[in-house]
Motif scaffolding. Structure first.
Motif, PDB file in Angstrom:
ATOM      1  N   TYR A 102       0.854  -1.187   0.000  1.00 20.63           N
ATOM      2  CA  TYR A 102       0.000   0.000   0.000  1.00 20.63           C
ATOM      3  C   TYR A 102       0.891   1.238   0.000  1.00 20.63           C
ATOM      4  O   TYR A 102       2.101   1.171   0.281  1.00 20.63           O
ATOM      5  N   ASP A 103       0.311   2.366  -0.332  1.00 24.42           N
ATOM      6  CA  ASP A 103       0.999   3.654  -0.374  1.00 24.42           C
ATOM      7  C   ASP A 103       0.685   4.397   0.918  1.00 24.42           C
ATOM      8  O   ASP A 103      -0.481   4.654   1.220  1.00 24.42           O
ATOM      9  N   VAL A 104       1.712   4.745   1.701  1.00 23.09           N
ATOM     10  CA  VAL A 104       1.469   5.387   2.997  1.00 23.09           C
ATOM     11  C   VAL A 104       0.842   6.770   2.848  1.00 23.09           C
ATOM     12  O   VAL A 104       0.319   7.326   3.826  1.00 23.09           O
ATOM     13  N   THR A 105       0.881   7.334   1.639  1.00 24.78           N
ATOM     14  CA  THR A 105       0.266   8.649   1.411  1.00 24.78           C
ATOM     15  C   THR A 105      -1.156   8.526   0.884  1.00 24.78           C
ATOM     16  O   THR A 105      -1.784   9.537   0.573  1.00 24.78           O
ATOM     17  N   ASN A 106      -1.656   7.301   0.797  1.00 31.13           N
ATOM     18  CA  ASN A 106      -2.983   7.058   0.231  1.00 31.13           C
ATOM     19  C   ASN A 106      -3.717   6.032   1.103  1.00 31.13           C
ATOM     20  O   ASN A 106      -3.496   4.830   0.979  1.00 31.13           O
ATOM     21  N   ALA A 107      -4.582   6.523   1.975  1.00 29.59           N
ATOM     22  CA  ALA A 107      -5.270   5.637   2.916  1.00 29.59           C
ATOM     23  C   ALA A 107      -6.134   4.599   2.215  1.00 29.59           C
ATOM     24  O   ALA A 107      -6.279   3.469   2.684  1.00 29.59           O
ATOM     25  N   LYS A 128      -2.155 -20.564   3.365  1.00 32.68           N
ATOM     26  CA  LYS A 128      -1.218 -21.606   2.970  1.00 32.68           C
ATOM     27  C   LYS A 128       0.209 -21.109   2.768  1.00 32.68           C
ATOM     28  O   LYS A 128       1.148 -21.895   2.824  1.00 32.68           O
ATOM     29  N   ILE A 129       0.368 -19.828   2.524  1.00 34.89           N
ATOM     30  CA  ILE A 129       1.682 -19.322   2.163  1.00 34.89           C
ATOM     31  C   ILE A 129       2.035 -18.078   2.970  1.00 34.89           C
ATOM     32  O   ILE A 129       1.150 -17.396   3.481  1.00 34.89           O
ATOM     33  N   PRO A 130       3.327 -17.781   3.123  1.00 31.97           N
ATOM     34  CA  PRO A 130       3.732 -16.582   3.854  1.00 31.97           C
ATOM     35  C   PRO A 130       3.193 -15.316   3.202  1.00 31.97           C
ATOM     36  O   PRO A 130       3.171 -15.199   1.976  1.00 31.97           O
ATOM     37  N   ARG A 131       2.798 -14.355   4.031  1.00 32.98           N
ATOM     38  CA  ARG A 131       2.297 -13.075   3.538  1.00 32.98           C
ATOM     39  C   ARG A 131       2.956 -11.949   4.329  1.00 32.98           C
ATOM     40  O   ARG A 131       3.187 -12.076   5.532  1.00 32.98           O
ATOM     41  N   ILE A 132       3.263 -10.859   3.648  1.00 36.58           N
ATOM     42  CA  ILE A 132       3.902  -9.713   4.277  1.00 36.58           C
ATOM     43  C   ILE A 132       3.213  -8.442   3.793  1.00 36.58           C
ATOM     44  O   ILE A 132       2.892  -8.315   2.612  1.00 36.58           O
ATOM     45  N   LEU A 133       2.994  -7.506   4.716  1.00 39.20           N
ATOM     46  CA  LEU A 133       2.412  -6.215   4.368  1.00 39.20           C
ATOM     47  C   LEU A 133       3.523  -5.172   4.268  1.00 39.20           C
ATOM     48  O   LEU A 133       4.379  -5.087   5.155  1.00 39.20           O
ATOM     49  N   VAL A 134       3.515  -4.389   3.189  1.00 40.43           N
ATOM     50  CA  VAL A 134       4.547  -3.371   2.967  1.00 40.43           C
ATOM     51  C   VAL A 134       3.900  -2.015   2.726  1.00 40.43           C
ATOM     52  O   VAL A 134       3.078  -1.863   1.810  1.00 40.43           O
ATOM     53  N   GLY A 135       4.303  -1.028   3.529  1.00 39.09           N
ATOM     54  CA  GLY A 135       3.899   0.349   3.289  1.00 39.09           C
ATOM     55  C   GLY A 135       5.012   1.046   2.535  1.00 39.09           C
ATOM     56  O   GLY A 135       6.124   1.199   3.053  1.00 39.09           O
ATOM     57  N   ASN A 136       4.753   1.465   1.313  1.00 36.69           N
ATOM     58  CA  ASN A 136       5.777   2.074   0.461  1.00 36.69           C
ATOM     59  C   ASN A 136       5.643   3.604   0.453  1.00 36.69           C
ATOM     60  O   ASN A 136       4.635   4.158   0.856  1.00 36.69           O
ATOM     61  N   LYS A 137       6.675   4.273  -0.034  1.00 35.32           N
ATOM     62  CA  LYS A 137       6.753   5.734  -0.190  1.00 35.32           C
ATOM     63  C   LYS A 137       6.896   6.466   1.137  1.00 35.32           C
ATOM     64  O   LYS A 137       6.355   7.559   1.332  1.00 35.32           O
ATOM     65  N   CYS A 138       7.651   5.880   2.061  1.00 36.28           N
ATOM     66  CA  CYS A 138       7.869   6.515   3.354  1.00 36.28           C
ATOM     67  C   CYS A 138       8.782   7.742   3.265  1.00 36.28           C
ATOM     68  O   CYS A 138       8.973   8.434   4.267  1.00 36.28           O
ATOM     69  N   ASP A 139       9.340   7.987   2.095  1.00 31.41           N
ATOM     70  CA  ASP A 139      10.158   9.181   1.909  1.00 31.41           C
ATOM     71  C   ASP A 139       9.291  10.429   1.734  1.00 31.41           C
ATOM     72  O   ASP A 139       9.794  11.556   1.816  1.00 31.41           O
ATOM     73  N   ASP A 142       3.689  13.677   3.100  1.00 28.04           N
ATOM     74  CA  ASP A 142       2.233  13.664   3.251  1.00 28.04           C
ATOM     75  C   ASP A 142       1.726  12.263   3.595  1.00 28.04           C
ATOM     76  O   ASP A 142       0.993  11.634   2.826  1.00 28.04           O
ATOM     77  N   VAL A 143       2.122  11.772   4.759  1.00 26.81           N
ATOM     78  CA  VAL A 143       1.742  10.427   5.183  1.00 26.81           C
ATOM     79  C   VAL A 143       0.307  10.423   5.709  1.00 26.81           C
ATOM     80  O   VAL A 143      -0.048  11.221   6.585  1.00 26.81           O
ATOM     81  N   LYS A 144      -0.497   9.515   5.153  1.00 27.96           N
ATOM     82  CA  LYS A 144      -1.906   9.431   5.547  1.00 27.96           C
ATOM     83  C   LYS A 144      -2.214   8.158   6.355  1.00 27.96           C
ATOM     84  O   LYS A 144      -3.229   8.109   7.051  1.00 27.96           O
ATOM     85  N   VAL A 145      -1.356   7.165   6.250  1.00 28.17           N
ATOM     86  CA  VAL A 145      -1.591   5.902   6.954  1.00 28.17           C
ATOM     87  C   VAL A 145      -0.623   5.815   8.131  1.00 28.17           C
ATOM     88  O   VAL A 145       0.595   5.717   7.955  1.00 28.17           O
ATOM     89  N   LYS A 146      -1.151   5.873   9.342  1.00 23.05           N
ATOM     90  CA  LYS A 146      -0.317   5.776  10.537  1.00 23.05           C
ATOM     91  C   LYS A 146       0.209   4.349  10.691  1.00 23.05           C
ATOM     92  O   LYS A 146      -0.471   3.384  10.354  1.00 23.05           O
ATOM     93  N   THR A 147       1.406   4.253  11.244  1.00 22.30           N
ATOM     94  CA  THR A 147       2.016   2.933  11.437  1.00 22.30           C
ATOM     95  C   THR A 147       1.145   2.037  12.298  1.00 22.30           C
ATOM     96  O   THR A 147       0.972   0.845  12.016  1.00 22.30           O
ATOM     97  N   GLU A 148       0.560   2.598  13.353  1.00 20.46           N
ATOM     98  CA  GLU A 148      -0.266   1.779  14.248  1.00 20.46           C
ATOM     99  C   GLU A 148      -1.514   1.245  13.544  1.00 20.46           C
ATOM    100  O   GLU A 148      -1.975   0.133  13.844  1.00 20.46           O
ATOM    101  N   ASP A 149      -2.062   2.018  12.617  1.00 20.24           N
ATOM    102  CA  ASP A 149      -3.226   1.543  11.870  1.00 20.24           C
ATOM    103  C   ASP A 149      -2.846   0.403  10.929  1.00 20.24           C
ATOM    104  O   ASP A 149      -3.568  -0.596  10.806  1.00 20.24           O
ATOM    105  N   ALA A 150      -1.713   0.565  10.251  1.00 18.66           N
ATOM    106  CA  ALA A 150      -1.246  -0.494   9.356  1.00 18.66           C
ATOM    107  C   ALA A 150      -0.856  -1.735  10.157  1.00 18.66           C
ATOM    108  O   ALA A 150      -1.124  -2.868   9.726  1.00 18.66           O
ATOM    109  N   GLN A 151      -0.258  -1.531  11.328  1.00 19.05           N
ATOM    110  CA  GLN A 151       0.128  -2.667  12.163  1.00 19.05           C
ATOM    111  C   GLN A 151      -1.094  -3.437  12.635  1.00 19.05           C
ATOM    112  O   GLN A 151      -1.090  -4.672  12.691  1.00 19.05           O
ATOM    113  N   ARG A 152      -2.145  -2.700  12.970  1.00 23.10           N
ATOM    114  CA  ARG A 152      -3.380  -3.351  13.396  1.00 23.10           C
ATOM    115  C   ARG A 152      -3.971  -4.187  12.251  1.00 23.10           C
ATOM    116  O   ARG A 152      -4.433  -5.310  12.459  1.00 23.10           O
TER     117      ARG A 152
END
Length: 231
Positions: A102-107, A128-139, A142-152
């Motif tokens: 997901y894009d951290v600047t786009n909720a 059945k398979i490993p899954r990982i969530l990645v927040g991109n564009k942390c540079d 204009d961050v719209k997605v808080k880390t705690e929300d994504a972690q939840r």
């Protein structure tokens, strides 16, 4: 007579062991940076110019973990709705791991991952398979997605969270860590889908040009010889 003189030339050519190939699919909406993440990992840099992926795009990289070589084949697809139905069956077939981006600047890009989770469930891949969530564009500022929300969101679905930037050189190690984390899970057998090998020739590693990219004006180092893919 020395035994080496009796060996035919073709017998003197050592066989190259073919590493197991793991197909990793990268899911997310258009514009979140899926292609840039895979390019950063495989090429070690951010692409100079990009355009929206049309259909499917994949790259390969061989990594060595504790003395074992494995091949990671990274697939990403166009996030636009009009491309999904045409590529879905082939895209999910044989997947060994999933990276959700997901894009951290786009909720809305995080909320849209619920749709992709439904796709995984439909194709029987959710648990059945490993899954990982990645927040991109942390540079970006204009961050719209808080880390705690994504972690939840990640915790509710039983997956780790990484936040990174495919563009920022100072965070390139984070991109490496994402895919190496997946590689370790696959190497340690934390998936129920076996890596693909060629049943007709399991020992010899064939090499051919196999590089599909949405990058515009590819340079010489963007087009390389890759081993045969595993779909």
């Amino acid at each position: 007579m020395d035994r080496g003189e009796d060996v035919k030339p073709e017998e003197q050519v050592s066989k190259v062991t073919k590493p197991p190939c793991y197909k990793i699919i990268i899911l997310g909406e258009s514009g979140v940076g899926k292609t840039c993440l895979s390019f950063r990992f495989c090429a070690g840099r951010f692409p100079q110019s990009t355009e929206a992926t049309i259909g499917l795009d994949f790259r390969e990289k061989i990594v060595e973990l504790e003395g074992t070589r494995i091949k990671l084949q990274l697939w990403d697809t166009a996030g636009q709705e009009r491309f999904r139905k045409s590529v879905t069956p082939h895209y999910y077939r044989g997947a060994c791991a999933v990276v959700l981006v997901y894009d951290v600047t786009n909720a809305s890009s995080l909320m849209a991952l619920d749709h992709w989770m439904q796709e995984l469930e439909y194709h029987g891949l959710t648990n059945k398979i490993p899954r990982i969530l990645v927040g991109n564009k942390c540079d970006q500022e204009d961050v719209k997605v808080k880390t705690e929300d994504a972690q939840r969101w990640a915790d509710d679905r039983g997956m780790p969270l990484f936040e990174t930037s495919a563009k920022d050189d100072s965070q390139c190690d984070h991109v490496e860590a994402i895919f190496l984390t997946v590689a370790h899970k696959l190497k340690n057998g934390k998936n129920l889908i076996k890596p693909v090998v060629d049943p007709n020739n399991p020992e010899i590693e064939p090499v051919r040009v196999l590089y599909r990219s949405s990058l515009t004006q590819p340079t010489q180092d963007q087009t390389e010889d890759y081993s045969s893919c595993c779909f």
